[in-house]
Design an enzyme around this catalytic site. Structure first.
Site, PDB file in Angstrom:
ATOM      1  CB  SER A   1      -0.952  -0.059   1.217  1.00 16.71           C
ATOM      2  OG  SER A   1      -1.351   1.435   1.555  1.00 16.71           O
TER       3      SER A   1
ATOM      4  CE1 TYR B   1      -4.169  -1.709   5.001  1.00 21.28           C
ATOM      5  CE2 TYR B   1      -3.001   0.000   4.442  1.00 21.28           C
ATOM      6  CZ  TYR B   1      -3.678  -1.055   4.155  1.00 21.28           C
ATOM      7  OH  TYR B   1      -3.694  -1.487   2.717  1.00 21.28           O
TER       8      TYR B   1
END
Ligand code: NAD
Length: 247
Positions: free
Chosen positions: A136, A149
């Site tokens: 990501s 995350y």
């Protein structure tokens, strides 16, 4: 092409898009997901070249059984796309962040890939296969309250290049790093449509689609990428290259 790919987190979103793309290219695809009901339904809808195995990628015994099922069914494995994640970038503020929450994000988003690769590597090696991990842009840039995350994806990028060295020359390992991808179901898109601002803030003028990611995954798995390993390919419409000044 008769080759077999295992795609994790494939019951919806980007994983499902990758599975559909690979099937269109002639792969046989095993979709893996913790959501067994939805996973078996979408695999059925994808037709004769799609199968489903249920697993929680954070549990080694489930990963081992799932990979063994794939080998029992096909006798070979050519590609692994490690995409499964708790794909929620926001966590509670650090001072109220529960350790169990942190550990679960790291277990699924980072440790899960290590476990999958550990159990798939002998078979991938035999066929000179390839691995793609899905990171990501939050591995590189952050909003407040996204520690778990962001750290899981940063770790995943490091894991990717470490694996590339350990598994060379037989197995190539690369990461695809999506930016903002509208991976929602059509019903959710109708309920909360993207705005012009959502699209216009991207240098390429739009939010990404699952196909934008799938196309790059397919390329990295292909012979055209046979001299590429340990790399990260950003698919973000130029967002992380944009210099922002407020005036
Ligand atoms: P999604 O939530 O739509 O799909 C994730 C899938 O993974 C779900 O089907 C879920 O059931 C499965 N999953 C979750 N935990 C699992 C576990 N423990 N074991 C097995 N399966 C599990 O997410 P998405 O938007 O399609 O994201 C896919 C990947 O792309 C993720 O790695 C995510 O971090 C990454 N990503 C997405 C975006 C985006 O904008 N959508 C951006 C950057 C990165």
């Amino acid at each position: 092409n008769g080759k077999v790919a295992l795609v994790t987190g494939a019951a919806r979103g980007i994983g499902l898009g990758v599975a559909a793309w690979l099937i269109a290219e002639g792969w046989q695809v095993v979709l893996a997901d913790i959501d067994r009901a939805r996973g078996s339904k979408v695999a059925k809808a994808l037709g004769n070249n799609a199968w489903f195995v249920g697993m929680d990628v954070a549990h080694e015994s489930q990963v081992a059984v799932g990979v063994a099922e794939v080998l029992g069914q096909f006798g070979r494995l050519d590609a692994l796309v490690s995409n499964a994640a708790v794909a929620e970038p926001h966590n509670p503020p650090l001072e109220s962040l529960d350790l169990a929450y942190w550990n679960r994000i790291l277990a699924v988003n980072l440790t899960g890939t290590m476990l999958l690769v550990k159990h798939c590597a002998p078979y991938l090696r035999a066929h000179h296969g390839a691995i793609v991990t899905i990171a990501s842009t939050r591995a590189h840039q952050s909003e407040p309250d996204s520690e778990a995350y962001a750290a899981s994806k940063g770790g995943l990028l490091s894991l990717t290049h470490a694996l590339a060295m350990s598994l060379a020359p037989e197995i190539r390992v690369n990461a695809v790093t999506p930016g903002w991808i509208d991976a929602r179901d059509p019903s959710a898109r109708l309920e909360a449509p993207l705005t012009e601002l959502d699209h216009d803030q991207h240098p390429l003028g739009r939010v990404g689609l699952v196909e934008d990611v799938a196309a790059q995954v397919a390329w990295l798995l292909s012979e055209n990428a046979s001299f590429v390993t340990g790399q990260e390919l950003l698919v973000d419409g130029g967002m992380t290259r944009k210099l922002i000044y407020l005036d």
